[in-house]
Design a protein around this motif. Structure first.
Motif: not given
Length: 161
Positions: A141, A154, A158
């Protein structure tokens, strides 16, 4: 079909334009100007067997994981019946992302098929890339995003996996 015949024939992507003035120019190296046009040119690449183009227009971090032999066989062993783009939506942001919904139709030894898909794309350095949801990225992330944006994974791509 010879290259000259293909260039003058209607483009397989469904625009009605000659292949050489439509997806053919992207297959020759010109960057597709939009995610929708990239998606159309990727469909056309399956029709004409331009597997190298399919690899080059997939997110670079995913290119080595593609099964090029299977892609080549699917391309060669299918009769491509048409493409319908239902929606193309640019999401904006930095880098720019887009979603394209479409239905691709083909016939093979198992019969006629239609695949409805909503594909994600990201633009990097003036080029659009297909984000293949079937190829997992090795990114945490908080790691840099594999698309090369410089953002954390992230905050960038993602959500498309």
């Amino acid at each position: 079909m010879s290259d000259g015949q293909r260039t003058n024939a209607n483009c397989p992507c469904g625009t009605g334009d000659p292949y050489g003035e439509c997806c053919g120019r992207y297959h020759q190296g010109l960057p597709a100007p939009s995610a929708e046009q990239l998606m159309r040119s990727r469909y056309s690449a399956y029709v004409v067997g331009a597997i190298g183009y399919l690899q080059a227009t997939t997110l670079p971090a995913q290119q080595q994981a593609l099964d090029l032999q299977s892609m080549k066989e699917w391309s060669a062993n299918s009769t491509w019946l048409g493409l319908e783009v239902e929606q193309s939506h640019v999401l904006g942001g930095q880098p720019e992302h887009a979603l394209v919904s479409f239905t691709a139709r083909w016939h093979d030894g198992a019969g006629e098929h239609a695949q409805h898909e909503r594909s994600a794309f990201v633009q990097h350095d003036g080029r659009w890339y297909f984000i293949d949801p079937t190829i997992p990225l090795k990114a945490g992330r908080n790691d840099p995003c594999p698309c090369g944006s410089g953002q954390k994974y992230k905050k960038c791509c993602a959500t498309y996996f």
